[in-house]
Design an enzyme around this catalytic site. Structure first.
Site, PDB file in Angstrom:
ATOM      1  N   CYS A   4       0.855  -1.081  -0.332  1.00  0.00           N
ATOM      2  CA  CYS A   4      -0.219   0.295   0.005  1.00  0.00           C
ATOM      3  C   CYS A   4       0.926   1.485  -0.324  1.00  0.00           C
ATOM      4  O   CYS A   4       1.496   1.261   0.792  1.00  0.00           O
ATOM      5  CB  CYS A   4      -0.822  -0.652   1.431  1.00  0.00           C
ATOM      6  SG  CYS A   4      -1.972   1.455   1.177  1.00  0.00           S
ATOM      7  N   CYS A   7       0.525   3.035   3.650  1.00  0.00           N
ATOM      8  CA  CYS A   7       1.192   2.488   4.363  1.00  0.00           C
ATOM      9  C   CYS A   7       2.730   2.994   4.181  1.00  0.00           C
ATOM     10  O   CYS A   7       3.380   3.011   5.032  1.00  0.00           O
ATOM     11  CB  CYS A   7       0.994   0.907   4.929  1.00  0.00           C
ATOM     12  SG  CYS A   7      -0.572  -0.060   5.491  1.00  0.00           S
ATOM     13  N   ASP A  30      -0.636  16.776  -1.301  1.00  0.00           N
ATOM     14  CA  ASP A  30      -1.014  15.570  -2.262  1.00  0.00           C
ATOM     15  C   ASP A  30       0.186  16.348  -3.134  1.00  0.00           C
ATOM     16  O   ASP A  30       0.077  17.182  -3.561  1.00  0.00           O
ATOM     17  CB  ASP A  30      -2.459  16.421  -2.850  1.00  0.00           C
ATOM     18  CG  ASP A  30      -2.980  14.876  -3.258  1.00  0.00           C
ATOM     19  OD1 ASP A  30      -4.106  14.566  -3.434  1.00  0.00           O
ATOM     20  OD2 ASP A  30      -1.940  15.041  -5.059  1.00  0.00           O
ATOM     21  N   ASN A  86     -12.994   9.951  -1.438  1.00  0.00           N
ATOM     22  CA  ASN A  86     -13.531   9.086  -2.144  1.00  0.00           C
ATOM     23  C   ASN A  86     -13.218   6.817  -1.829  1.00  0.00           C
ATOM     24  O   ASN A  86     -12.344   6.986  -1.276  1.00  0.00           O
ATOM     25  CB  ASN A  86     -12.265   8.881  -4.031  1.00  0.00           C
ATOM     26  CG  ASN A  86     -12.569  10.313  -4.396  1.00  0.00           C
ATOM     27  OD1 ASN A  86     -13.688  10.681  -4.670  1.00  0.00           O
ATOM     28  ND2 ASN A  86     -11.283  10.978  -4.988  1.00  0.00           N
ATOM     29  N   GLY A  92     -14.055   6.642  -8.476  1.00  0.00           N
ATOM     30  CA  GLY A  92     -12.409   7.475  -8.561  1.00  0.00           C
ATOM     31  C   GLY A  92     -11.198   7.384  -7.900  1.00  0.00           C
ATOM     32  O   GLY A  92     -10.078   7.710  -8.087  1.00  0.00           O
ATOM     33  N   THR A  94      -8.739   5.696  -6.018  1.00  0.00           N
ATOM     34  CA  THR A  94      -7.074   5.854  -6.426  1.00  0.00           C
ATOM     35  C   THR A  94      -6.004   4.943  -5.816  1.00  0.00           C
ATOM     36  O   THR A  94      -5.353   3.870  -5.816  1.00  0.00           O
ATOM     37  CB  THR A  94      -6.010   6.578  -7.732  1.00  0.00           C
ATOM     38  OG1 THR A  94      -5.928   7.323  -6.125  1.00  0.00           O
ATOM     39  CG2 THR A  94      -7.264   7.277  -8.702  1.00  0.00           C
ATOM     40  N   HIS A  97      -6.252   3.242   0.648  1.00  0.00           N
ATOM     41  CA  HIS A  97      -5.719   3.892   1.728  1.00  0.00           C
ATOM     42  C   HIS A  97      -7.055   4.330   2.051  1.00  0.00           C
ATOM     43  O   HIS A  97      -6.915   6.035   1.688  1.00  0.00           O
ATOM     44  CB  HIS A  97      -4.504   3.350   2.357  1.00  0.00           C
ATOM     45  CG  HIS A  97      -4.263   3.877   3.669  1.00  0.00           C
ATOM     46  ND1 HIS A  97      -2.831   2.851   4.450  1.00  0.00           N
ATOM     47  CD2 HIS A  97      -4.703   4.274   4.961  1.00  0.00           C
ATOM     48  CE1 HIS A  97      -2.741   3.733   5.883  1.00  0.00           C
ATOM     49  NE2 HIS A  97      -3.771   4.404   6.022  1.00  0.00           N
ATOM     50  N   HIS A  99      -8.188   7.748   3.399  1.00  0.00           N
ATOM     51  CA  HIS A  99      -8.380   9.387   2.999  1.00  0.00           C
ATOM     52  C   HIS A  99      -8.947  10.324   3.164  1.00  0.00           C
ATOM     53  O   HIS A  99      -9.767   9.783   1.776  1.00  0.00           O
ATOM     54  CB  HIS A  99      -6.729   9.433   2.198  1.00  0.00           C
ATOM     55  CG  HIS A  99      -7.054   8.785   0.783  1.00  0.00           C
ATOM     56  ND1 HIS A  99      -6.940   7.804   0.504  1.00  0.00           N
ATOM     57  CD2 HIS A  99      -7.648   9.578  -0.773  1.00  0.00           C
ATOM     58  CE1 HIS A  99      -7.214   7.463  -0.913  1.00  0.00           C
ATOM     59  NE2 HIS A  99      -7.657   8.817  -1.086  1.00  0.00           N
ATOM     60  N   HIS A 101      -9.422  14.059   1.431  1.00  0.00           N
ATOM     61  CA  HIS A 101      -8.698  15.028   0.897  1.00  0.00           C
ATOM     62  C   HIS A 101      -9.065  16.153   1.620  1.00  0.00           C
ATOM     63  O   HIS A 101     -10.428  16.812   1.854  1.00  0.00           O
ATOM     64  CB  HIS A 101      -8.825  15.845  -0.779  1.00  0.00           C
ATOM     65  CG  HIS A 101      -8.692  14.236  -1.607  1.00  0.00           C
ATOM     66  ND1 HIS A 101      -7.746  14.273  -2.557  1.00  0.00           N
ATOM     67  CD2 HIS A 101      -9.139  13.041  -1.496  1.00  0.00           C
ATOM     68  CE1 HIS A 101      -7.982  13.223  -3.192  1.00  0.00           C
ATOM     69  NE2 HIS A 101      -8.630  12.346  -2.743  1.00  0.00           N
TER      70      HIS A 101
HETATM   71  P1  5GP Z   1      -7.992   9.377  -4.563  1.00  0.00           P
HETATM   72  O1  5GP Z   1      -7.541   9.682  -5.870  1.00  0.00           O
HETATM   73  O2  5GP Z   1      -7.496   7.629  -4.202  1.00  0.00           O
HETATM   74  O3  5GP Z   1      -9.192   9.524  -3.841  1.00  0.00           O
HETATM   75  O4  5GP Z   1      -6.691  10.488  -4.065  1.00  0.00           O
HETATM   76  C1  5GP Z   1      -5.174   9.281  -4.100  1.00  0.00           C
HETATM   77  C2  5GP Z   1      -4.459  11.267  -3.964  1.00  0.00           C
HETATM   78  O5  5GP Z   1      -3.682  11.095  -3.385  1.00  0.00           O
HETATM   79  C3  5GP Z   1      -4.548  11.773  -5.438  1.00  0.00           C
HETATM   80  O6  5GP Z   1      -5.143  13.020  -4.844  1.00  0.00           O
HETATM   81  C4  5GP Z   1      -2.838  11.576  -5.926  1.00  0.00           C
HETATM   82  O7  5GP Z   1      -2.460  12.650  -6.191  1.00  0.00           O
HETATM   83  C5  5GP Z   1      -1.692  11.486  -4.385  1.00  0.00           C
HETATM   84  N1  5GP Z   1      -1.391  10.584  -4.439  1.00  0.00           N
HETATM   85  C6  5GP Z   1      -0.721   9.474  -5.181  1.00  0.00           C
HETATM   86  N2  5GP Z   1       0.135   9.008  -4.808  1.00  0.00           N
HETATM   87  C7  5GP Z   1       1.143   9.854  -4.058  1.00  0.00           C
HETATM   88  C8  5GP Z   1       2.033  10.424  -3.136  1.00  0.00           C
HETATM   89  O8  5GP Z   1       3.275   9.209  -3.545  1.00  0.00           O
HETATM   90  N3  5GP Z   1       2.489  11.355  -2.640  1.00  0.00           N
HETATM   91  C9  5GP Z   1       1.407  12.250  -2.751  1.00  0.00           C
HETATM   92  N4  5GP Z   1       1.454  12.755  -1.272  1.00  0.00           N
HETATM   93  N5  5GP Z   1       0.180  12.171  -2.709  1.00  0.00           N
HETATM   94  C10 5GP Z   1       0.170  11.426  -3.588  1.00  0.00           C
HETATM   95 ZN    ZN Z   2      -2.660   1.387   3.885  1.00  0.00          ZN
END
Ligand code: 5GP
Ligand code: ZN
Length: 113
Positions: A4, A7, A30, A86, A92, A94, A97, A99, A101
């Protein structure tokens, strides 16, 4: 170590720009900000998504929302901000884990940011 991404950020294997940290919660900027302020707040323990919150692990979610208020103050988001989580394919998600925003620093549209 599981595979992950977040993680690995908690473990310090992948670097991040930390905004807040305590025993159970980490917040960091982010990597691809969608607003002037774009911070991710996560539980240090691996919870896959909002659908996986249970009576056994929900205390950290309440704590996350306390932290969100503190971060919003320290980031100067006095005009308001958005909290987004999300969950699953239709949203969407991605990184699987949990989180939250925090988005702010400009007038937000009705899209996610
Ligand atoms: P999701 O699309 O799952 O809601 O949000 C995942 C977020 O993690 C995205 O906004 C993406 O830009 C951010 N993200 C992905 N990889 C990394 C990383 O390695 N470091 C940081 N700081 N953010 C990341
Ligand atoms: Zn995790």
């Amino acid at each position: 170590m599981n595979d992950c991404l977040f993680c690995k950020i908690v473990a310090g294997i992948i670097p991040s720009t930390k905004v807040y940290e305590d025993e159970t919660v980490l917040a960091f900027r982010d990597i691809a900000p969608m607003a002037p302020t774009h911070i991710l707040v996560i539980p240090k323990a691996h919870i896959p998504d909002a659908a996986s919150v249970t009576p056994e692990n929900s205390a950290v979610v309440a704590h996350i929302f306390e932290v969100i208020g503190e971060i919003a103050k320290s980031e100067g988001l006095d005009e308001g901000f958005r909290v987004v989580s999300n969950c699953g394919a239709h949203a969407g998600q991605t990184v699987h884990h949990l989180h939250f925003h925090i988005l702010g620093g400009r007038q937000l549209t009705l899209e996610m940011a």
